[in-house]
Design an enzyme around this catalytic site. Sequence first.
Site, PDB file in Angstrom:
ATOM      1  N   ASP A  84     -19.999 -10.586  27.827  1.00 49.97           N
ATOM      2  CA  ASP A  84     -19.915 -10.453  29.269  1.00 49.97           C
ATOM      3  C   ASP A  84     -20.666 -11.648  29.870  1.00 49.97           C
ATOM      4  OD1 ASP A  84     -19.841  -9.202  31.932  1.00 49.97           O
ATOM      5  OD2 ASP A  84     -21.955  -8.745  31.569  1.00 49.97           O
ATOM      6  N   ASP A 140     -21.958 -12.006  33.764  1.00 50.81           N
ATOM      7  CA  ASP A 140     -22.982 -11.702  34.767  1.00 50.81           C
ATOM      8  C   ASP A 140     -24.041 -10.753  34.216  1.00 50.81           C
ATOM      9  OD1 ASP A 140     -21.658 -12.391  37.892  1.00 50.81           O
ATOM     10  OD2 ASP A 140     -20.448 -12.562  36.085  1.00 50.81           O
TER      11      ASP A 140
END
Length: 235
Positions: free
Chosen positions: A29, A31
């Site tokens: 991922d 953020d």
Amino acid sequence: MPQEFAPGLVLQDFTPPLDLSQYKLIAFDMDSTLINIECVDEIADAAGRKAEVAAITEAAMRGEITDYKDSLRQRVALLKGVTVAHMEQVYNERLQLNPGAAELVAACQAAGLKVLLVSGGFTFFTDRIRARLGIDFARSNVLEVVDGVLTGRMVDQPWGDICDGEEKRRTLLEVSTLMGIPASQTIAMGDGANDLPMMGVAGLSVAYHAKPRVRAQAKVAINQGGLDRLLELQA
């Protein structure tokens, strides 16, 4: 029962040592995992709507909002009128790689793994992070821009409309298939509820400074320190 392998490094369902050579793909991922911010929240700051957008982001990451796509559309609508110049400012002044990100990516690449960046964020940032770290594959959302200004909408892509949790899962499996490997030879790292679908199919799931629900379901949880703490599990 979870056990603390070292301070801030918790093993839920994993027995060391970690042998990176057993894996062929690692998916991150972006953020709050690879980078230190939630980009959508920082973009919203320019519109004076950071608190409103951040509250929706936090609820989505905790899994309290079940329709991630709708929550992202709501947040992006609130970005209408923000300039590309402000997004450049967010990248240059606010965005940093999280501690250990470059080191972990480099260690995985040295061990022969391909790297996938799959994000509910935006190509404006993922393209830059991909180039910066030499990442092999990336998938994220495209913000619609007209005359240098955000319209408050996203652009559909050949694979679909929005990269949500299900799309993250599908992307990990799609890349695995392209590489000719089983999902058991993949690692997935994330922090929010929308990372759980891909973490659930990966051979090794790693939660990084994650929400409680994500920590509870991951095989390994890094609760203190940098991403490269995963390497402490090697022999």
